[in-house]
Structure formats: C-alpha cells, structure tokens
Design a protein around this motif. Sequence first.
Motif, PDB file in Angstrom:
ATOM      1  N   CYS A 179       0.851  -1.191   0.000  1.00 22.97           N
ATOM      2  CA  CYS A 179       0.000   0.000   0.000  1.00 22.97           C
ATOM      3  C   CYS A 179       0.881   1.233   0.000  1.00 22.97           C
ATOM      4  CB  CYS A 179      -0.907   0.005   1.226  1.00 22.97           C
ATOM      5  SG  CYS A 179      -1.961   1.474   1.351  1.00 22.97           S
ATOM      6  N   SER A 270       5.807   5.391  -3.119  1.00 23.59           N
ATOM      7  CA  SER A 270       5.635   5.390  -4.577  1.00 23.59           C
ATOM      8  C   SER A 270       6.644   6.360  -5.194  1.00 23.59           C
ATOM      9  CB  SER A 270       4.213   5.801  -4.947  1.00 23.59           C
ATOM     10  OG  SER A 270       3.917   7.084  -4.432  1.00 23.59           O
ATOM     11  N   ASN A 300       5.547   4.960 -13.318  1.00 22.10           N
ATOM     12  CA  ASN A 300       5.591   4.545 -11.913  1.00 22.10           C
ATOM     13  C   ASN A 300       6.621   3.434 -11.781  1.00 22.10           C
ATOM     14  OD1 ASN A 300       5.160   3.847  -9.280  1.00 22.10           O
ATOM     15  ND2 ASN A 300       3.038   3.169  -9.550  1.00 22.10           N
ATOM     16  N   HIS A 305       0.828   1.302  -6.533  1.00 24.06           N
ATOM     17  CA  HIS A 305       0.231   2.308  -7.395  1.00 24.06           C
ATOM     18  C   HIS A 305       0.471   3.686  -6.800  1.00 24.06           C
ATOM     19  CE1 HIS A 305      -2.945   1.762  -4.360  1.00 24.06           C
ATOM     20  NE2 HIS A 305      -3.261   3.018  -4.636  1.00 24.06           N
ATOM     21  N   ASN A 307      -1.070   7.594  -6.668  1.00 24.94           N
ATOM     22  CA  ASN A 307      -2.109   8.581  -6.920  1.00 24.94           C
ATOM     23  C   ASN A 307      -1.443   9.958  -6.997  1.00 24.94           C
ATOM     24  OD1 ASN A 307      -4.206   6.645  -6.765  1.00 24.94           O
ATOM     25  ND2 ASN A 307      -4.129   6.748  -4.525  1.00 24.94           N
ATOM     26  N   THR A 329      -4.249   7.969 -11.272  1.00 26.78           N
ATOM     27  CA  THR A 329      -3.557   6.856 -10.618  1.00 26.78           C
ATOM     28  C   THR A 329      -2.732   6.134 -11.671  1.00 26.78           C
ATOM     29  OG1 THR A 329      -5.325   6.607  -8.995  1.00 26.78           O
ATOM     30  CG2 THR A 329      -3.817   4.738  -9.281  1.00 26.78           C
ATOM     31  N   ASP A 331      -0.629   2.700 -12.040  1.00 24.30           N
ATOM     32  CA  ASP A 331      -0.362   1.411 -11.420  1.00 24.30           C
ATOM     33  C   ASP A 331       1.124   1.113 -11.420  1.00 24.30           C
ATOM     34  OD1 ASP A 331      -3.056   1.012 -10.978  1.00 24.30           O
ATOM     35  OD2 ASP A 331      -3.364   0.034 -12.922  1.00 24.30           O
ATOM     36  N   SER A 332       1.478   0.148 -10.585  1.00 26.99           N
ATOM     37  CA  SER A 332       2.884  -0.229 -10.459  1.00 26.99           C
ATOM     38  C   SER A 332       3.424  -0.733 -11.786  1.00 26.99           C
ATOM     39  CB  SER A 332       3.036  -1.307  -9.387  1.00 26.99           C
ATOM     40  OG  SER A 332       4.350  -1.787  -9.340  1.00 26.99           O
ATOM     41  N   LYS A 334       3.477   0.725 -14.519  1.00 28.73           N
ATOM     42  CA  LYS A 334       2.741   1.239 -15.670  1.00 28.73           C
ATOM     43  C   LYS A 334       3.099   2.703 -15.898  1.00 28.73           C
ATOM     44  CE  LYS A 334       0.528  -2.661 -16.174  1.00 28.73           C
ATOM     45  NZ  LYS A 334       0.766  -3.533 -17.341  1.00 28.73           N
ATOM     46  N   THR A 336       1.437   6.547 -17.775  1.00 33.31           N
ATOM     47  CA  THR A 336       0.319   7.272 -18.343  1.00 33.31           C
ATOM     48  C   THR A 336       0.853   8.488 -19.078  1.00 33.31           C
ATOM     49  OG1 THR A 336      -1.803   8.330 -17.852  1.00 33.31           O
ATOM     50  CG2 THR A 336      -0.035   8.662 -16.269  1.00 33.31           C
TER      51      THR A 336
END
Length: 1761
Positions: A179, A270, A300, A305, A307, A329, A331-332, A334, A336
């Motif tokens: 988390c 993160s 990331n 993940h 945010n 968000t 993801d791990s 990933k 964007t």
Amino acid sequence: MITSADEPGANPPPQNRPSTRSASGVAPHVKKVSIEEEVVEIPLPPLPRPHKDIVPTPNRHDRRLEFGIDCAEMVHFTHWEPGGEHVKQLIVKNVVMKTQKIKYKLPQTRYFSMEFPETMTLSAGMNWTIPVTFRPVAKENYHDVIEFSSSFGKFYVPVKATLPEHVLEFPDTVDFKLCPTRETARETFLLKNTGELASFYEWTIPKPFSISPRSGYLAPGTELPVVIDFKPTDASVFNATAVCTFGDKKHWERSKSVQAMSVFGIGKYSFLAIEGGNHPFDFGEVFVGKSVERKFVLVNHSAVHANFRIKQTEGDSDPYFEFSALAGTVDSGKSTTITITYAPAAAGMISTDYFDITTLSGNTIRIVCNGNGVGPRVTLNTSVVNFNDVPASSTVNRALFVQNHSATPAFYQFLVEADSIFRIDKPSGTINANSSVALTIKFSAVEPINYYRRIYCLVEHQDGLTLDLLATCYNDKRRPATFVYKHIQAYQIRKANGMWSFGPEQLEEMMKAGSVICKEGLLQWTNPAQGDIYRSKSVQDSTYPECKTGSEYFYENTSDTDPVTLLDTYVDFGSCSRYRVIDSQSIRITNNTKGKMSCVWIMPGEMTGQQSVFTVSPTVTDILPKSTVDFRVSFRPNVDNSIYGLQLECFVYFKSMRNFRLVNEETFTPPWCLTPVVTGNTFAPGEDSFIPKIDVGGTRLDFPACHVDKSVYRTIRVSNAGDTPVQFAIIDGGMAGQGGGTPLASSGGAAFTVKPRVGVLHKNESRLLVFRFSPSEQRIFEQALKCAFNSSAANSHEFHLKGVGYFPHINFGRENTVCFKPTCIGGIAKRTFTARNTSKILVNFEWRIPHQYQSIVSVEPISGQMLPNSSLDLTCTFAPNGEKNWIMKLPCFYSHDSHGSNAQRAGELMQRRTTLSVIGQGAYGSITAKPQLLDVSAVLVNSITERELVLTNPTACDVFYQLVITRKKDVSANGASQSGQSTHLPQSLNLNDEEIVPNNVSITGIEIIQKAADLPARSHQTLRVRVCLTEQVLYAYKVYYCLERQALNTDAPREMHARSPENTVHYLCEITALGVHPLIQVSDIRCDGFSKTHLWELFSLQKFNDLLTAVDPSPSSASADNDTAFPTAAVEYAHPSYDADGRLVTFDFGATPVGCKPTVFHLNLHNSGVVPVEWVYYFPNDLEIEIERWADPGDYTDEQIHHNFITENGLFVINPKRGWLDPDESVHVTMTYTHEYAGHHKLPVVFKLKNGTTMSSKEVMLNFDGFSVPAEVKCLHFHGSVHTFSPVEIGASSPPVQSYKVMNCGATTLEYRMDLAALEEVKHSNYDVPIFQCQKQRGSILPGAIETIEWIFSPFEIKDYEVDVPISVTDGQTHVIKFKGTGIENTTQSHELAPNAYKDPIPAVQELIIPQQLATLSKERVNFGHVPLRVTVREIVVVTNINDESDVSFKWLIPDSMVHSLSIQPQTAVLAPGESRVCKVTFTPKSHAEMFSTDIPCEIIDETELGAYNNARDQMETARREGRPLSVMEPLIRRESIKGSGHDIAKMKYRTLPPITPPKTAATATETEEKTDARPSSSLSVCSDSTLFSSLPSPPQPMHLFLALVARSHVIEECRARYSGYESFFYERRTEFAIASSDHPLMESETAQAAIIGAIASMLDDVFQDPDVQELPDKLRGEALPYYAQIAESRPINGIELCKPPASLASAADENTDKMLENVLGFSEFQNLVETVLEGTLFNIMQEATMNEFDITQSQMKVIQ
C-alpha cells in the motif's frame, strides 16, 4: 473428517466436553450457561478403538463422491431443555447406480439413542430415514458420532447438541499486501452471526489500521459488511491483531468472547518519474489564438500504485497551460501519458509557470513550462508614400504592399475614411499566412498646398504600423514648395529641440540673430540650455518598444508641445430628423505657435463628387498665433432611420508655406492633419434601432504583465455582420475623454482605457479597438467594460479586462546569503546559487562589486536578463588572499528597463537594489602522503605495476594541487631531458641534483594517475601509481606538489594561473622501484672429482650469469613472442672461446677417454629475482617441424648430421629440460656427457627464460662442447684460446704472480713446450721492459693432471697488451694461445679501500648434495682478500659428516707449493654420523706478491666400509694361509660384486681435476704410489689389495671435497698505501730459538722425556727459591688493582677478599705502571701470547657452538648484582 487420535495425522476424535472459543493470544475460557447454574463438565466417554483403517469424517460433498451416500453434514440438536426427549430424522440416500448395504453403529454415549442397527439394502436413488433421539440430563454441550458401513467403506457422521451461544464468524486474516504510504487502502469483509443469540460486538485495532463500524448489534443469522482502512505512515511492514469482543452487553463480563483477526500490510513509497528525464517544457513562440501541445509520459517505478495530483505552485497565475489530467492513478510498473496545452492569451505575453506533480506517498516532480505568445508579423513595403507635385483636380495613384511574414492569417485596418483625400482601395482586410496584399492609394486635391498625413495601420495581435503620405498640390496661380520626407525628419528633430512653437518667419529671424544656427541642414540652438525652456515637461506615456505605435496612436493630438490642438475630437449630433433644421456643432482648433496658420477642411467624398451629409464652415480660414478658431459643423441627413458617422480632415499649415518663394529650406515646416469624428442618426428619440449583428473576437482580454507606470496595448476586433451601420460606445463612468487621450495612470487615470471609445461600424465592416493597460501599483487589476451598440443597453457586450502590475524583484534564497567553506589561500571556491525573478516582467540586473572586493569575489554572469517568473543559476567565486574570515556585501542593481531606455527613468529604476552576503574563510592548505616512502620493490621490466598512494588533506580547506615528479639526474638514458619532452612547472622549483620528468609512464617509467585536481578538506584520495621500467636499475623518484594559484579572471587559461612563478613546491613523498628481469642464476655446480673453481671456469658460469643478469638490448630476444624461437640458420661452431658478439657461452664438458663412465654434472638453478620464471633448454631437434611426405626436405649439411648424431645417441642429456621457478626457489639439473663414441662433440643449445605473466623473455646461446679421447691420442686441453690476466696497476714494485692452467685430457703422459720468443718482441717494443714473464717454459703432465704455469704481468703503460704464445705437444699439435693484460692507473688514495674488498664471484656455500656424498664443508671458498706479505690471517671451516650410518674420516691434502704458507688444523680426524669438526685455516703469504686461487683437496673416506673391507681381507688372507675354504667370504664378495667391478679413474687416486685416464698400468701405478702418501688410517695399502687377492672386491674409493683459497698478497709498502686497516693485521714474531712440538721425534724417547722434565723442574725450583721472587707478592699488593678486581672489591670472590691498598703504596705503584706497560707491550713474546690466547679462545668458542653446547646467537653474559 474424524479420525482416530492414535493415528498420526488424524483429526481429533469426537469429544463430548463443552465447547470453548478462543482467539489467537487469548486464553480459552469456559462459558457460563446462566448466572444461577454452574457449569458441569462431563468426563469424556471411552473413545472407539482405532481400527486398522482410519475412519474418515468427510463433508457432504466428499461423502457423495467417495462413498456414494448423501446425508446431512451432522445431526445437530438445538433449543432443547434437560429432561426432555428430542428426535431428529437422518435421511441417508444412495446416490450411485449400485445397490449398497448400509449398516450403522450406535453412538457410544447414552444421551444419543437409535433403533437397533440392522443392515439396510438401498437401491440406486432410495432413501433411508433413521430417527436419532437425544435425551439430555443437564445444560451442557454433547458430542458423539455415528459410524456407517457401506459397500465402499466406513465413515462417521457427527452428532452434537449445543446450548445457545454467541458465535461470530469473520476471516482469520486480512492482507492489504502493498500500500502506498500516507494513502488509505480499504478492505471489506462480512461479519456473520452464526449463533443463536443476538450479539453486541466491539472492535479494537492499533494504528495505522482503522475499522468501521467499531461496535454494534448483530442479530442471529444476519451479516454486516465491515471496512478496514490501512494508512501506513512510512515504508514498513505492519502486522496487527484486530480483536473482536462480543457477547451480551447486559452481562458483558460473564458472556463476552474474544476472537482475533490478523491484519497485514506493507507500506511502500511510490515513485513517479518522467520518461526521458525531467526537463523544462518549452513551447517556444505560439501564435495568439492557437495552441500547442506537449506530451510526457509519467512512469511509476515503484511496487505500489501512485495517486498523483498536478497543481500550480503559484496561485496568482492564469492557467495558460492546461493539463489533460490534473489527477489520476498510475499502477505499479505502468505509465500514463499527459498532454500539456499552451494557448497564449496575448502577444508579447511570456509565460513561465511551475507545476508540481505530487503524490501523498512518494516524491514530487517539479515541471517548468515556458511559452511566448506572439502575433503575426505584418509589415509594409514602405512607410512613406510621396505623391510629389500633383496638379490640382488631378488624381495620382501609388502602390502599397502589406506583407504577412507569419504562418497565421492577420487582420489589418488603416484608420482612414474610404473617401478621404488619400484614398486606399482596401483599407481593411485579412492577409493569409506568408502572403501579401497589394493596395492602391489615390490622391486628388483642389487646394494648392502641401499635404501630409500619418495614417495608422492597426494589426490584430500586433503593434500598429504607420504610413506617412505626402503630396504637393499646385495650380497655375500658386505653387507651394516641393514637399519631401526629409522635411518631416528635420521638423521632428527641430520639435525635439524645443523649436515647435516658432514659425518659419521667427526661425529665420532667430537665425539672423544668431540664437539658432543651421548645422548639416538641421536647426540647433546656439545655447543648448535654451531649448529646455520649450521642451515638454511631462511624460505622456512610458511603453515598450513593441508598443510604440500603439502609444503614439493613443496619445495623438494630446501633447503639450503640439503646434496645433484639436479641442473637439468627437462631435455627436445625436438623434435628428431630416425634416427639421438641425443645430450645428462647433469644432475648435488652437494655434499654439507664434506664427500665423491657415487651415483647409476636406469633406469625405468631396474629391469624388459625392455630397457629404456633414459640412464645416468656414472651409478655409487663418488662425492667428496663440489663438483659437471655432468652426461650425452642420448635419444634413438624407435617409431616415439611419446612423451616420464620418472622419473629417483639416490640414493646417503656416501661411508662409503657401508659396515656394516664401519658403526657406532650413525652416520648411510640414502641415498637420486633424481628424475629428462626427456622428449622428435619424432614429426617433426613444425608439429602438435595428438589432445589430455584432461579432466580437473575445470578451476576455488578458494583458501581459506590465511594469508599474508603463503601458501595454491589446487589440480586439469588432465586426458588423449586418447590412446597416452600427454605432458603438464603451460605457464606463471612470474613463474620461472621448478620444482615449487620458492622462497617465500615475496621475489618477484609469488603469484600462480604450480608443476609440465611440464610433460607427459600417455594414460588413470590422474594426480594431485598442485597449491600454497602465498599472499604477503592484497588484492585479480587473475591470469589466461594457460596449453598447446603437445606444441600447440590451445590445451590449462586456469586456473583462485583467492585467497585473509589477515592480521588478529578485531574491537569491537562503536569506540572500552565500556561505563558502574554508578556502585555500591562492585557490578559488565556487558556489552556485539561484536568482529568482519573482515578478512576471523582464528584469535586467547588474552586479557592482565594491573595489576592495574585486580581487576576492566575483559573480558570473556579471549582468544579464531574467525572463518573467524564471530562475537563473549564478556562480559566485571566492578567492581569499589572506587567512581571515570574510563577510562581504555585494550589491546587485536591477530594473525592468534595458540600458537603452530613457536615461533619467533608467537611473531612477536602477536604484532598486538587493544585497548578497558572501561569507567565507581563507586558510592555508597542505597535503601529506602515506606512505612517505612508497617502495614498489621489484618491477618486471616492460610491464606495468600499480600501487596505491594515499593523499590526505589535513586542513579545513579544499586544495587544488599539481604533482611534480623528479628523479636524480643521469639515472637512465630515457629521462625527460634525453627524450626531448618539455614540462611546464613552477619556476621556483630549483633542484640541483634532480631533474623534472613528465608524469607519463611511457616516457619516464612512472605515472601518478590523479583522479581529480582537487582534494576536499579533511579527506583522503587514493591515487594509482603506475610504474613501467625499462632498465634493471634502482629508480628513485621524489614527488612534490604545488598548490595551484587560481585567479578570478576566468578568461585566462587555468594552467597560466597554476604555473605562475608565485607557486611554491612542497615535498610530498618518495617512490623507489627496482627494475628486474626474469632472473635465474647458477648458484652451484658439482661433479665428483671436480672442484667448483674448475667447473665454474669450464662452463663459463660467470659469463652465463652475467648474460642472464644483464638487460638484453636485442629486440629479438627481449620481445620475442614465440617461446619456442630457435635460430633457423646453422650455428657455426668454432673453438670454445669463439664468440662473435660476446653472447655465446661455452659449456665445456672436458675431455675423457672413450669407454669411461658417463660424466654427470649437477647444476643448481636458483631464481634470485622476484618474479616467477619459466626456463627451458632447447636442442636443435626440439624445434624441427614434420613436413609432408611429398615435400623435399633437401640434403642435410655435415653440421646437421653431426647434431642429429649427438641427439639421437643421447651424448648430451639434460634432466629436466624445462621447469617453473617461483621467487627464491631452486631446481637441481643434471647434465650428462656419455663417452661412448670418440671424437669432438659440439651441440648448440638455447637456454631461454620467460615470465609467465608477460611477454618478457631472454635467450642465451649455449655451446655444449665435449671430447671423447681415444686411448692412443694425446690431448692437451685449453679452456679457451684467449687468456686474460687480471689488470695490474702500473708502477707496481712487485707485480703479482698469476697462474695459467692446462690439463692433460689424454690417457698417456705428455710433454709440452711453450715458445716464448713473442715475449721478447713485446719487451723490445716496450723499452725493454718485461711486460710478460713466464716462469716455466716446458713440462710433463700426467694423464688427467693439471699443470699450473706461473706468469708475471708487469704493465708499463695504461693500455692493453697482448701476445700470442704457441704451445706445442710432443708428437701432437701446436695451439696458439693469446695472452692479454691491461695496465690500469693507480688512482686509489690511501685508506679508501678495505683489504677484504677482493671480489670472488663464485658462491662459497655448497647448495647441491650429490649422490653418495659423505661430508660437506661449511664453506667451499675462503676469501682472505688483500693480504700483506708475512701477515697471518685465519678462517674456520666446519667439516660435517652427513652420512647417517657410517663414520667418515677426512684429511686435508695441502699442495706442496702451499705447505709453508698454509696450515689447516686438525689436518685429519674421524667423524661419527652427523658429527662436525671445526678446522682452523691459517694463511701466511711469505715469498712474493701473488694472486691465489688454489683448491685444497679434502679426502673423505667411509671408515665403516673400509673397516669392513679390511676385516674381510684379513679373514680371506688368514683363510688362505690356513688353507680353509673361502665360503665365509662369499656374502661379502657377492655384495661387493653387485656394485660392479668397473674401474672409475676418478676414484683411483686423488686428482684436482677429473681423471680421464684409462685403468692404470703397472708402471703408472708404481709412479703414482711414489708421489702419493700412504693413507694413515689404514695400515695396509689398499692399492695392492686387488693384486694380492684376485677375488677380493675393490676397496672403498675416497671422495674429495675442495676448499678454494682466494687472496692477493702485496708487499707491505703497497698494502699500506692502498688499503685501510693495515694496523689490524697481525705479524707473528718468532723467537730465535726453535720450539719443539710434542710430536717431535726426540719426544718419542722416554730417556729424553725424563731429562727434559728434570731440567725444567730444577729451573722452576731455583726460581721460586729466589728471595726477590718471594718478596714479589708483597710488592704486588701495593700496585693498583685491575679493573675486574675493583668491580668486586666490596665482596669476596672464590673465598678471596680483595682490600684496597694503602694510599702511600698506591701512589708509588702508579709511577711504575706506565713504564712497565710500555715494556710489556713491546715484547714480541707478549704479542704472540695475546694473539694465541685470543685466537684459541675464539676457536674453542666456535667448536663448542658447533657441537651445540650453547647458542652463539644468544647473549652469554649475565651481570650479578
């Protein structure tokens, strides 16, 4: 399943004890049924006995699959009361296609009962209902099982009866996994009440977990979703236990149960990153109205993940940069893609915004977005159009091109009426991108005057353009002067000089008066200060260069220096009717000059014949100086319900300009054009006009950031899309003036103004409105302006204006302070700090360093420009010049204006300043090295060796340093001075005995790799020292360092400062390295019967070792890359001494008769270097390559055939032939020469060394030479055809005797003769000085013997001498030997050389033990050095028996020539196994100066074997004498015969050289016996044993060890002059009487012994009876005590107490002490006695140490207190 408890792994058996629930970590407890009753525990019933097979308790699904039976999971009784009977039906069904027989067993407890069990047959699909009766006796829980047997096996069905209880079900664990930190993760689970009672629950859970709801009620059979939140605070692993306490809230303490749930979670940070790196997003120049996109990928990289949220860091900025997503968000693992869109709002708007991509659980990414809004770039092909002279009432056309140089369309508008006097056919329109529009300008006039009008061309999103139109109209009656553009330029300059208020007449008078002069066609004041009176005192506007035309348009006809002023710029007639008379309006024009003016009104359409609705009267009139004229404007509309609006033109000029005859060129003044706007309409009052169709380009106007008291301008297009004119008006109460000419905002005007405020839009016309923003303070200005069309509030548009006023501001962060750590004096330190322009306007800055700090601190760049809201990295450089603390204030002046702006305003604005505080400290720097002496030790030449050198900076400042390497001059020939390399170094480095070398390993052999030029404070730096040496010598380098002197002048190269003469060098460390080659030395050579001296000469081992030690200059051998290289050409063999290049080594195996046993030579190869060495011997056939059968090998030469014969028959054998030696290792190599074939045998051999880690190698050519002599051949062996005597000093009074040895290698005695005639020739050629003298000319040599011939070499001059001497053998050959000698100068001064400095290259210690060796010598060579004649010197040699079983005896055989000068004691002795004996060697040269190199044989005999042989011989002799059989001797004879009966001539008798004679004949044996002493240890001569007893084996042969005596004797005078320490030699002074030894023949007689003893006893008796002798002890008591008695005078020693003598006697004794001492010391007997005692004492000590009686290395004396 229920299985037997006795089986491993089985489930626990059914129990009937009350059930309990317990949580993890919570102790189980017994539930209470009620408050009144107590719990009764029923003992466990006996369990069913375990069967052979485990009986399972499957669930319902498994039971169907495994047994084919379907029934309930269990029989459960609830809601019962004690004492009652409760029945439940258990339905059993056969669910398989096979008929089954089913039987059950009754429960074990008595509380559950069933019918008597019977076997039931169930077909497929049939049921069997079995009643189960429960009869409880108490309120408790009951448990039991029913065992069923089916066709497929046995299984249990549980039966239980339970009391109502609180039961909640939920998962045992909740795992959140990973988390993000500081973010909330949520998990939901169901909380079920599976009990029969309603339960109150309450949760407790530690942070960072939370649960909701935390408490509540749950009815039986219901469920509730429960939410758990996890919010980790850091990246850790979190484990928690959520405890649920539930029960009856009324009876909480008694009924509550506790159940736990494990909650797991891992917090992770993160991490987001922009793919490709975080760099500013520069959008560049973007046209207003368009947008540009930039994309970036957000990746990331973390395991959780992320945010993210994108927010702008500054809240006062408008969002001109728009992000496609402001939150999201990732993801791990990933990514964007986010798009940034930039849409500028205004031209000239430079936008720099900062955005942060933040995550709660990770990092923050700062994004910088830059963009510049630009408008189109529209230009005119010319800014001046001159129509020149035009006749009245005629029309002239001119062409004009409007060009658009940008990639976007542009809208332009010329502010001129279509029917004006200057008519443009396309006054407005749109120009496409990168195109142009051709316009036509027409001019026609009636009034003959000069015409001039400046027309403004407004461009949307761009500053306006100006077009100057000029024309001169003339007619037949009046002709004005021709008007050109230079008149306008001259007038503008004249106006700027303050001459605007003077007419041409006044100017001409002033020129005559001399107050004005004309210079280069321009009028100037004679006194420049006079022009200040007439110049403008106010500043109308302060704008930017890119808004200059807009400002000029805005402030047209509003200056206080305008010659003509139009007081009424706008006239509105309002609503009028064409059916009634309309009152006229007035327009006022003021003449502000001192000259008379005339004005001419031109009505629109007048030139084209159109009738204008507006008229002005009078049309032409004069205006007196400083006066105002009213003109009446009339409105005559011709259409109802229409709007009228026109721009009138009024040309004003000086009246004197009407005729060219009245005009002076210097005072020519152009006319002025005044353009009032007149409007009116014919709508009825109060009636609505037509609804306008208006298109507004935009309702929001954002102005670029503006400096306070400056102005920026924007345009907006308003279009009338209808077919009727539209009147517009800007409605705002705070805006004064009709034409937009407002005073400065700083004087109280509005921040936003517009021009024109009112006007008329004709049909399908577009018009540009110019808005002005001038802030009066630093803040955000916002205002809404309403534009009403056709005077209707309903038909209006609202413009939202926004602008920001700024003062320039710069800060440097960190409280405007830059701190430097301590800096080395003479060096510089740099710190980068960030200057931030916090305003949204451009800022120009300049640093002004105070003069006293200019050599200490600097800032780069010194000046520059910063974009709005941007940052700039500046570099501050600190260069202290003293050891002190510095606090300096550096002012930075900045402004918004550039240096080219108004000087006064720029001066005021430059007063804005900020201060940067620079804090620093100057300190002295130094460097130390560890170690101070870096010993690289041995380095293999031509290979790179690296070491580490640690530099330490112990000071508090960083140092910039440069290393300087020096070495002693003339160390090698490859130094920097010889290589031609130049090195720039500090001039202060003055080293007399050292030379500076470049820091380059390829040039000088050393290189110190410096990682960085600086060394931080209190730190260390490890440098790599690379060494690559080319010579086998010791290299010594010294390393210095100099601290770089760095200046603030960055333009000068750094090296220039570093090498300034001010730099001083400091000693750092010293580096030493020894270049080594792969090195092998022959440290020992052995052969039975040979002395080491002779073998060393035969094999030329000194030359062999020298070649291996020397550096091979030959590139072929030094860099051979083929380890099997061998000379391909045939090696020409010559005499063993033949050596063309001095690099051939001859291994002379000597000459031996054919048929003798092979001669074996033992060599000890020792790696005396420091690197491993691979060695190998290559024979010629080792390198032969097998060729194909078809190839023709050719014919072999005789030499090749000879080599093949030797190798194929193994005449020379080496074992081993190759090997590997680590440092300090040795190898035993045997070389065998076989004497099977007669002849001279020669074989070339290559001995090669190679280091395994490099390509460094070395080759030595060897020449194996041996001769197997036939029995009948006489052979005299010479070791080389050249013999070189040792150099002799010229002028020596007694040249030393030197020896030359020859050897008889044949089997017979030979005679030789030397022809000395050549010596006489040398003598005659050198002034009859005998240079060479031979002491023996001829002689006879026995077989195998060596003849020593003495020579005297007496050089006369310093040069080389040589002579060829033939040596002939009787019945043999003649050989010519060349004798050489060198005369050297006697340059050695007195006492410079030690007498023991006599070189002996042959090792003195034996390292090899050959087979069957019986004893060893502690040293094989005794070097006495330089010895004066008649001086006694001594050495000791230890003889050791190394045989573990036999006793051995030794006997020293001193040559006859050495008998009188050499003695060895004891001369003979017998040694037990392992025993040693110390022998004293005494040498006294007596005869003449000589160079000694003599081998002293030591004969070793195995006494044990000899005794056995003598016993056997005696027994055999006795047996033969008595006639007994010899059977008892057979074992001994057989044992000896096994050893072989071959004769070895080396063992037959002692020889100094290898015997090569065949077995002795009778004659030679007799001759030998005569010359050889009989062995004293044997009473029987062993030489005749074999002749006496033919069957007796050979006696044991003695072996010989050799002790070489090396010395050079000198006459006393020469030794005293040349060598030091002459006084330390001992000269033995013998008495005149002979001293008989105890073994004298006279002492053998008993009578003689008795006589001698009697005589001595009588003499001693007479001595002791003498009274003087008896009184002597009393006299001795008065003498001074010796020192050893004084030490112990306080205590008795050995029972004797020493007392101090009386003082009177002590004084008398002191007088005689010195005299007696001199007499005693002068006695030769005393000196001999002292030497004998000391020598004997030392000899005894060495004997005791040899016998291990004490350790000689330890201290043996102890002081007793």
